[in-house]
Write a protein that holds these residues in place. Structure first.
Motif, short mmCIF file in Angstrom:
data_model
loop_
_atom_site.label_atom_id
_atom_site.label_comp_id
_atom_site.label_asym_id
_atom_site.label_seq_id
_atom_site.Cartn_x
_atom_site.Cartn_y
_atom_site.Cartn_z
N LEU A 50 0.83 -1.20 0.00
CA LEU A 50 0.00 0.00 0.00
C LEU A 50 0.86 1.25 0.00
CD1 LEU A 50 -2.67 -1.17 2.60
CD2 LEU A 50 -2.80 -1.28 0.11
N ALA A 51 1.98 1.20 0.73
CA ALA A 51 2.87 2.36 0.78
C ALA A 51 3.46 2.67 -0.59
CB ALA A 51 3.98 2.11 1.80
N ALA A 52 3.68 1.63 -1.39
CA ALA A 52 4.26 1.85 -2.72
C ALA A 52 3.35 2.74 -3.58
CB ALA A 52 4.49 0.52 -3.41
N VAL A 53 2.06 2.61 -3.39
CA VAL A 53 1.11 3.46 -4.13
C VAL A 53 0.99 4.82 -3.46
CG1 VAL A 53 -1.29 3.68 -4.88
CG2 VAL A 53 -0.16 1.46 -4.99
N GLN A 54 0.88 4.80 -2.13
CA GLN A 54 0.70 6.07 -1.40
C GLN A 54 1.88 7.02 -1.59
OE1 GLN A 54 0.22 4.32 2.43
NE2 GLN A 54 -1.97 3.88 2.18
N GLN A 55 3.07 6.47 -1.74
CA GLN A 55 4.27 7.29 -1.81
C GLN A 55 4.76 7.51 -3.24
OE1 GLN A 55 7.07 5.29 0.78
NE2 GLN A 55 5.66 5.34 2.52
N ALA A 56 4.03 7.02 -4.21
CA ALA A 56 4.46 7.15 -5.60
C ALA A 56 4.38 8.61 -6.04
CB ALA A 56 3.59 6.28 -6.50
N ASP A 57 5.40 9.04 -6.75
CA ASP A 57 5.44 10.41 -7.28
C ASP A 57 4.86 10.38 -8.70
OD1 ASP A 57 5.92 13.04 -7.87
OD2 ASP A 57 8.09 12.83 -8.05
#
Length: 409
Positions: A50-57
């Protein structure tokens, strides 16, 4: 007069969602309903995904590559290689869920009117995909008395006709939880080689084999390369059903080219989900230690409870997170609806999937249900308390001797 298509009329209702309106009505009356009808795990999706999506630029959410982003396919190939499945990124087509992988396989390998052998009971959505593709599923019965082992090779071969083009399996199996052995897969491969058939292998539950090692159809050697189409999804192994991210994997270049043309038709698989998938592929292999142990504990508890109920026949599944059992009732679909409309135990009840939705043979599975052990053990025990009490008071209970097959297995 306007009419919907023949395909539209033939398309069945979902066997695991059919009773959902009754469950919603039961909740509206104030009952707590334990959902054992659908394979939606309660285990937390890995936070790193989930963090990979939340933190994607991301400034513009663009189309992804039609076959899946190269970065994701590289990581997915590495995941398969860790499972001793020797594939390259170019041999992977990323799909919108495992469902699209199954549909693409049927569209790429089969013509309208072709036949596909499938051990029965089978994943209910296979029927829908076959209708959409215009192909015919030819069921070959497996039996609860053998724990739903692969039907004998001679029985499978007896169903081969001049229109047979493929064999379709799910390993570990949904809905039975049966895990096909290396020997059984070798038998299937031999059948496919002798009759020049594709082997479509749905392996969505590979991480969850409890009593024997996982064997992929692509573990069977170079003879499989032109025949095997591996179908996959991240939904179950990472508790990420809503990501809708799957894969079609094959070394058959012609099939891959055809599947890619179908993939181009729908433009691209979901881009955000591929970020989830890349993060999932980076998880340590120890990630599955806890989830597998948790599902195995749930299986053991659920099977123990079911085998202790008079009249219930329940083999011990070797994988996935489903149990298919026989109940001492006149009609499992009627009983399952009665649980939601007319029964409660201490303000609680449960929803199950009547097994008739996983069979095509008329009359098969009428007294069987599939239960998904996707809830924690206290919730499973509460649901089994409901079921045990319901079987005692159900008006349509069959009076028969207690046939507790598999006791102690």
């Amino acid at each position: 007069m306007l009419q919907v298509s023949q395909r539209g009329r033939a398309m069945p209702l979902s066997p695991y969602r059919r009773l959902t309106p009754y469950a919603e009505a039961a909740k509206a009356r104030g009952l707590h309903v334990y959902h054992l009808n659908i394979g939606q795990p309660d285990i937390e999706t890995p936070p790193a995904m989930l963090a990979a999506v939340q933190q994607a630029d991301i400034r513009v959410l663009e189309y992804s590559h039609g076959a899946g982003n190269p970065s994701y396919r590289r990581k997915l190939a590495a995941y398969y290689q860790r499972a001793d499945i020797d594939v390259t990124p170019e041999e992977i087509i990323v799909t919108t869920g495992g469902s699209e992988a199954i549909l693409f396989a049927m569209l790429s390998c089969l013509n309208p009117g072709d036949e596909v052998l499938v051990p029965e009971p089978y994943y209910g959505a296979y029927t829908a995909f076959s209708i959409a593709a215009g192909v015919t599923l030819v069921p070959v019965l497996s039996h609860i008395e053998t724990g739903f082992a692969l039907p004998p090779l001679a029985e499978l071969e007896a169903h081969v006709t001049d229109r047979t083009r493929a064999v379709l399996i799910c390993n570990p199996n949904n809905p039975t939880g049966y895990v096909y052995s290396h020997a059984e897969l070798e038998q299937l491969l031999d059948l496919c080689l002798r009759h020049d058939l594709y082997l479509l292998s749905d392996e969505a539950y590979r991480e969850f084999c409890y009593d024997a090692p996982y064997v992929s159809a692509l573990h069977l050697g170079t003879a499989t390369h032109e025949h095997v189409i591996l179908l996959d999804t991240i939904s179950k192994r990472y508790s990420a059903c809503g990501a809708r991210l799957g894969a079609l994997v094959t070394k058959n270049q012609a099939v891959r080219d055809a599947a890619f043309r179908f993939a181009q038709m729908r433009i691209s698989p979901p881009g955000l989900a591929q970020l989830l998938g890349e993060a999932a592929a980076d998880l340590p292999e120890t990630y599955f230690d806890h989830t597998k142990a948790e599902y195995q504990a749930r299986r053991d508890q659920l099977v123990a409870r079911l085998q202790a109920m008079p009249g219930v026949v329940c083999p011990r599944p070797g994988g996935a997170f489903y149990v298919l059992c026989r109940l001492p009732v006149d009609d499992a679909a009627r009983f399952s609806q009665w649980l939601l409309e007319d029964f409660d135990y201490q303000g609680q009840t449960l929803i199950m999937s009547p097994a008739v939705g996983f069979y095509a043979t008329p009359g098969a599975g009428l007294d069987e249900v599939r239960l998904a052990y996707v809830l924690n053990i206290p919730a499973l025990n509460a649901a089994m308390d409901c079921l045990e009490h319901a079987l005692q008071v159900y008006p349509g209970r069959r009076n028969q001797e207690d046939k507790r097959l598999f006791a102690g297995s």
